[in-house]
Structures are given as C-alpha cells and as structure tokens.
Design a protein around this motif. Structure first.
Motif, PDB file in Angstrom:
ATOM      1  N   MET A   1       0.886  -1.258   0.066  1.00 29.53           N
ATOM      2  CA  MET A   1       0.134  -0.012   0.072  1.00 29.53           C
ATOM      3  C   MET A   1       0.899   1.181   0.034  1.00 29.53           C
ATOM      4  O   MET A   1       1.739   1.316   0.713  1.00 29.53           O
ATOM      5  CB  MET A   1      -1.001  -0.021   1.144  1.00 29.53           C
ATOM      6  CG  MET A   1      -1.850   1.274   1.446  1.00 29.53           C
ATOM      7  SD  MET A   1      -3.217   1.142   2.545  1.00 29.53           S
ATOM      8  CE  MET A   1      -4.009   2.493   2.358  1.00 29.53           C
ATOM      9  N   ALA A   2       0.652   2.135  -1.010  1.00 33.33           N
ATOM     10  CA  ALA A   2       1.430   3.432  -1.036  1.00 33.33           C
ATOM     11  C   ALA A   2       0.991   4.245   0.234  1.00 33.33           C
ATOM     12  O   ALA A   2       0.251   4.358   0.577  1.00 33.33           O
ATOM     13  CB  ALA A   2       1.116   3.991  -2.283  1.00 33.33           C
ATOM     14  N   ARG A   3       2.157   4.899   0.559  1.00 35.41           N
ATOM     15  CA  ARG A   3       2.122   5.995   1.601  1.00 35.41           C
ATOM     16  C   ARG A   3       1.509   7.208   1.003  1.00 35.41           C
ATOM     17  O   ARG A   3       1.586   7.732  -0.083  1.00 35.41           O
ATOM     18  CB  ARG A   3       3.356   6.248   2.250  1.00 35.41           C
ATOM     19  CG  ARG A   3       4.259   5.306   2.820  1.00 35.41           C
ATOM     20  CD  ARG A   3       5.270   5.738   3.470  1.00 35.41           C
ATOM     21  NE  ARG A   3       5.944   4.672   4.283  1.00 35.41           N
ATOM     22  CZ  ARG A   3       7.356   4.809   5.062  1.00 35.41           C
ATOM     23  NH1 ARG A   3       7.837   5.996   4.755  1.00 35.41           N
ATOM     24  NH2 ARG A   3       7.612   3.990   5.694  1.00 35.41           N
ATOM     25  N   THR A   4       0.457   7.875   1.960  1.00 34.24           N
ATOM     26  CA  THR A   4      -0.424   9.015   1.406  1.00 34.24           C
ATOM     27  C   THR A   4       0.657  10.128   2.125  1.00 34.24           C
ATOM     28  O   THR A   4       0.174  11.522   1.587  1.00 34.24           O
ATOM     29  CB  THR A   4      -1.502   9.003   2.196  1.00 34.24           C
ATOM     30  OG1 THR A   4      -1.570   8.903   3.379  1.00 34.24           O
ATOM     31  CG2 THR A   4      -2.352   8.058   1.339  1.00 34.24           C
ATOM     32  N   LYS A   5       1.411  10.017   2.948  1.00 32.14           N
ATOM     33  CA  LYS A   5       2.186  11.122   3.612  1.00 32.14           C
ATOM     34  C   LYS A   5       3.575  11.266   3.211  1.00 32.14           C
ATOM     35  O   LYS A   5       4.215  10.228   3.339  1.00 32.14           O
ATOM     36  CB  LYS A   5       2.025  11.145   5.147  1.00 32.14           C
ATOM     37  CG  LYS A   5       2.653  12.441   5.712  1.00 32.14           C
ATOM     38  CD  LYS A   5       2.342  12.329   7.364  1.00 32.14           C
ATOM     39  CE  LYS A   5       3.174  13.602   8.098  1.00 32.14           C
ATOM     40  NZ  LYS A   5       2.859  13.528   9.431  1.00 32.14           N
ATOM     41  N   GLN A   6       3.981  12.033   2.614  1.00 29.82           N
ATOM     42  CA  GLN A   6       5.716  12.241   2.139  1.00 29.82           C
ATOM     43  C   GLN A   6       6.322  12.616   3.480  1.00 29.82           C
ATOM     44  O   GLN A   6       6.292  13.399   4.356  1.00 29.82           O
ATOM     45  CB  GLN A   6       5.580  13.252   1.235  1.00 29.82           C
ATOM     46  CG  GLN A   6       4.831  13.009  -0.158  1.00 29.82           C
ATOM     47  CD  GLN A   6       5.208  11.736  -0.851  1.00 29.82           C
ATOM     48  OE1 GLN A   6       6.576  11.515  -0.771  1.00 29.82           O
ATOM     49  NE2 GLN A   6       4.562  11.193  -1.707  1.00 29.82           N
ATOM     50  N   THR A   7       7.508  11.857   3.809  1.00 30.76           N
ATOM     51  CA  THR A   7       8.575  11.740   4.642  1.00 30.76           C
ATOM     52  C   THR A   7       9.609  12.587   4.198  1.00 30.76           C
ATOM     53  O   THR A   7      10.006  12.532   3.053  1.00 30.76           O
ATOM     54  CB  THR A   7       8.788  10.751   5.333  1.00 30.76           C
ATOM     55  OG1 THR A   7       9.452   9.739   4.372  1.00 30.76           O
ATOM     56  CG2 THR A   7       7.693  10.004   5.946  1.00 30.76           C
ATOM     57  N   ARG A   8      10.354  13.404   4.857  1.00 34.39           N
ATOM     58  CA  ARG A   8      11.543  14.236   4.407  1.00 34.39           C
ATOM     59  C   ARG A   8      12.531  13.131   4.455  1.00 34.39           C
ATOM     60  O   ARG A   8      12.957  12.169   5.317  1.00 34.39           O
ATOM     61  CB  ARG A   8      12.060  15.051   5.426  1.00 34.39           C
ATOM     62  CG  ARG A   8      10.894  16.336   5.314  1.00 34.39           C
ATOM     63  CD  ARG A   8      11.530  17.339   6.215  1.00 34.39           C
ATOM     64  NE  ARG A   8      12.723  17.872   5.834  1.00 34.39           N
ATOM     65  CZ  ARG A   8      13.312  18.998   6.069  1.00 34.39           C
ATOM     66  NH1 ARG A   8      12.739  19.820   7.229  1.00 34.39           N
ATOM     67  NH2 ARG A   8      14.445  19.513   5.580  1.00 34.39           N
ATOM     68  N   ALA A   9      13.535  13.080   3.419  1.00 32.98           N
ATOM     69  CA  ALA A   9      14.562  12.404   3.157  1.00 32.98           C
ATOM     70  C   ALA A   9      15.834  12.865   3.853  1.00 32.98           C
ATOM     71  O   ALA A   9      16.620  12.073   4.062  1.00 32.98           O
ATOM     72  CB  ALA A   9      15.004  12.376   1.583  1.00 32.98           C
ATOM     73  N   ASN A  10      15.809  14.010   3.920  1.00 28.93           N
ATOM     74  CA  ASN A  10      16.985  15.055   4.634  1.00 28.93           C
ATOM     75  C   ASN A  10      16.703  15.509   5.878  1.00 28.93           C
ATOM     76  O   ASN A  10      15.522  15.851   6.111  1.00 28.93           O
ATOM     77  CB  ASN A  10      17.514  16.059   3.749  1.00 28.93           C
ATOM     78  CG  ASN A  10      18.123  15.556   2.240  1.00 28.93           C
ATOM     79  OD1 ASN A  10      18.571  14.554   2.264  1.00 28.93           O
ATOM     80  ND2 ASN A  10      17.892  16.475   1.176  1.00 28.93           N
ATOM     81  N   ALA A  11      17.405  15.418   6.727  1.00 32.84           N
ATOM     82  CA  ALA A  11      17.197  16.116   8.118  1.00 32.84           C
ATOM     83  C   ALA A  11      17.365  17.332   8.179  1.00 32.84           C
ATOM     84  O   ALA A  11      17.848  18.212   7.232  1.00 32.84           O
ATOM     85  CB  ALA A  11      18.354  15.354   9.088  1.00 32.84           C
ATOM     86  N   ALA A  12      16.529  18.158   9.150  1.00 27.59           N
ATOM     87  CA  ALA A  12      16.497  19.456   9.307  1.00 27.59           C
ATOM     88  C   ALA A  12      17.773  20.154   9.566  1.00 27.59           C
ATOM     89  O   ALA A  12      18.695  19.484  10.263  1.00 27.59           O
ATOM     90  CB  ALA A  12      15.501  19.754  10.245  1.00 27.59           C
ATOM     91  N   PRO A  13      18.311  21.296   9.108  1.00 29.85           N
ATOM     92  CA  PRO A  13      19.572  21.711   9.490  1.00 29.85           C
ATOM     93  C   PRO A  13      19.466  22.111  10.900  1.00 29.85           C
ATOM     94  O   PRO A  13      18.799  22.571  11.678  1.00 29.85           O
ATOM     95  CB  PRO A  13      19.577  23.039   8.799  1.00 29.85           C
ATOM     96  CG  PRO A  13      18.625  22.875   7.594  1.00 29.85           C
ATOM     97  CD  PRO A  13      17.535  22.130   8.058  1.00 29.85           C
TER      98      PRO A  13
END
Length: 352
Positions: A1-13
């Motif tokens: 099942m595909a995710r509906t919420k995109q997650t960040r690939a890079n951490a916050a600065p």
C-alpha cells in the motif's frame, strides 16, 4: 500500500549538531559510570555529594544529554540550541577542558612521560580523549552567525552577525548569533569602513555603466586605502624638464671646454687631452616614472594584529536620538567576511 504522507529524506539543518552533542554527553556519562563501578554505591554517592566538581559535571551532562529547548529549524541552521543553553554548555565545557588538561598535565609532570604513556595505554586513551571531547563541545558551541551568506536570497553573515534584507518591504533584520537585534528600514542603513577604507566592490558597481552590483561585489576588488591616484602626466612633464635642463648643462660644459682648448692653443701649450664626454644622464626620473606606472599594491589595514573592520550605521531622520547610531561593529577576519561585507554594502545601496 502506497504511503499518503511524504516523509523528508534529509534531516533538518541543525539536527547533526544536536546528535553530536548528545553523543559526546553519552560517551562522557558512560565513562564516568564505568569509573564509578569499581566503588561502592554509597561511597560513590557520598564522594559525589562532597565534590563540587562532580556536581558541575552532573549539571553539564544533564544539559548535554537532554538539551532542553533544542529544536532543529530550517530558518536557524546553525543555532538549534537556545542562547542560554549554548552559553551554559560553552562555560561548562571550558571549565571541564581546563580541569582535564590541568589534571593530565600535572600527572605527566610529576610521574614522568613513561608512566604517563602507560596510564594512557591503561585507560585506552581516555586521558587524551576527555580533553578532546570538552574541546569538541567548545568548538560546536562557538559564536557563529545564524546562517551562511547567500547573496541571491539577500542573507549575509559577517562574523557572528547575520543580516537579512527583504526587497519587497525594504526592511532589514539584524541578528547576533540567535538573538534578534532589531528590524530596520533598509534605506536608513549604511555600511561604514573606518580607518580610511572604502568599499571597492560596491563603488565600482555604482560607477560602472550598466554594471551589476553582485558581480562587482564578487570581484577581486577589496578594501583599499583612500589615496589619490598619481598624476602620471605631471611626472612625465617634470622628467622631461629635468632632461632638458641636463642637456643645456652638458652643452654649456662642451662650450666651456672648447674655449679653454682654444686659449691653450693660442698660448702655444698644445697638450693632448681627451675630449670631454657628457656625463651620464640620471636615471632617477625614469625610475620614478616606472614606479608611478606600476599598479598600486594592497596596503590595507589587514594583517595578523590589525584587521579591517566595518560598521553598520542606522541613520533615521524620523527617530529622534537615533541619528548615526552604530548597529554593530565587527572585524573582517576571513575572505568570506570581506566578500559578505561588500555584497551587503551593494545591496544597501540598491535599496536606498
């Protein structure tokens, strides 16, 4: 099942800084627990209660591991910690570094280098790692600007000061580390170069027809001393007059020598004398002319002991008592600071 919420690939600065500080705190705390494991619990607690240095270390480790108030944010890439926490960690790390360096140095002085080397090997290098960890905390919490210089986004970093300019509202916000100094009208701000130094980049961009301020600010024009350009034509005229005067003097010498020879010939004293030769012309005018034609060297006030400085001035005619007020004064230590200062001056000239 595909995710509906995109997650960040890079951490916050700033997340890397938080991770590094917590890792250092956990390493120091684990080493401390290991050293206390050889003692009885009650004895260790009584020794810690009677030792002020142990209490300082406990507070330092608590702040270093839990980091209260720390949060990685995009608008503050270099300051995820609150200012009070950064100052407290810097103070405790400085005290810990002094204590660790003094302890290791005193032990090496009294016991000798051989026993000190054996102690380092027996502790798996902890005698050298402990001062290094305290120094790492000091370096991570050093005074820095809020962000790096980004001329396209109108964000500038000079020393520990950060300036952002909004071209739409023509406002400028000035930060000192993570503390906001104020918000000003960009048309009322100006950069002043004390010590007789002018901003070569922005002035070149202003005087060049059709020139871009960004290109001029990024060029190699640095801050140079205020000095009048040498009048090359006047020096050439002076050198020409000097050569003519020397030529007239040589002709007078030739005429005087011929008159003396004729007088001696009349008296019957025919003495073979070599003809008088003209003296060699002086080369000082040529050297002066070559020196004046040479490009001027950079003789600015920069150096190891004296660095160039800039001042951000706020001149508000509407605010009584705030005419010609200095917002900040900072030394230009690196080439990046000098480039950012020239770009800031060019941006403020465009806003004005």
């Amino acid at each position: 099942m595909a995710r509906t919420k995109q997650t960040r690939a890079n951490a916050a600065p700033g997340a890397g800084m938080i991770f590094a500080l917590r890792a250092i705190g956990l390493v120091i705390f684990a080493r401390w627990l290991f050293s206390m494991s050889n003692m009885d619990v009650l004895t260790a607690l009584s020794a810690m209660a009677s030792s002020p240095w142990a209490c300082i270390n406990l507070v330092f480790l608590f702040l270093l591991i839990f980091l209260p108030g720390a949060r990685a944010r995009v608008e503050r890439p270099f300051h995820p910690l609150p200012q009070w926490l950064r100052q407290a960690l810097r103070l405790f790390a400085f005290l810990g570094f002094l204590f660790a360096a003094w302890s290791v140095g005193a032990f090496a002085w009294t016991a000798g280098l051989r026993r000190a080397a054996h102690a380092v090997a027996a502790t798996n290098g902890w005698l050298l790692a402990a001062p290094a960890l305290y120094a790492a905390v000091l370096w991570i919490c050093r005074p820095r600007a809020l962000w790096r210089t980004n001329t396209g986004a109108r964000r500038f970093a000079i020393g520990r000061y950060a300036i952002s300019i909004d071209n739409v509202t023509r406002t400028a916000v000035v930060w000192m580390e993570s503390r906001k100094l104020g918000q000003y009208d960009a048309r009322e701000l100006s950069v002043r170069w004390p010590g007789g130094v002018i901003d070569g980049g922005s002035r070149a961009a202003k005087e060049t027809p059709g020139g871009d301020a960004k290109d001029a600010a990024g060029s190699g024009l640095g801050a140079v001393p205020v000095a009048a350009a040498p009048d090359i034509q006047a020096q050439r005229d002076a050198a020409f007059d000097t050569r003519e005067a020397q030529t007239d003097a040589n002709q007078d010498n030739h005429v005087g020598a011929d008159t003396d020879a004729a007088a001696r010939g009349v008296d019957g004293q025919h003495t073979a004398e070599p003809p008088a030769t003209a003296p060699v012309a002086s080369r000082e005018p040529a050297i002066a002319r070559a020196t004046s034609m040479a490009p001027p060297r950079h003789t600015g006030p920069g150096g190891w002991l004296r660095r160039p400085k800039i001042e951000l001035m706020w001149d508000s005619p509407a605010a009584a008592g705030h005419n010609r007020q200095t917002v900040f004064r900072v030394s230009l230590v690196s080439e990046g600071d000098r480039t950012a200062a020239r770009a800031l001056d060019a941006s403020l000239r465009q806003a004005g």
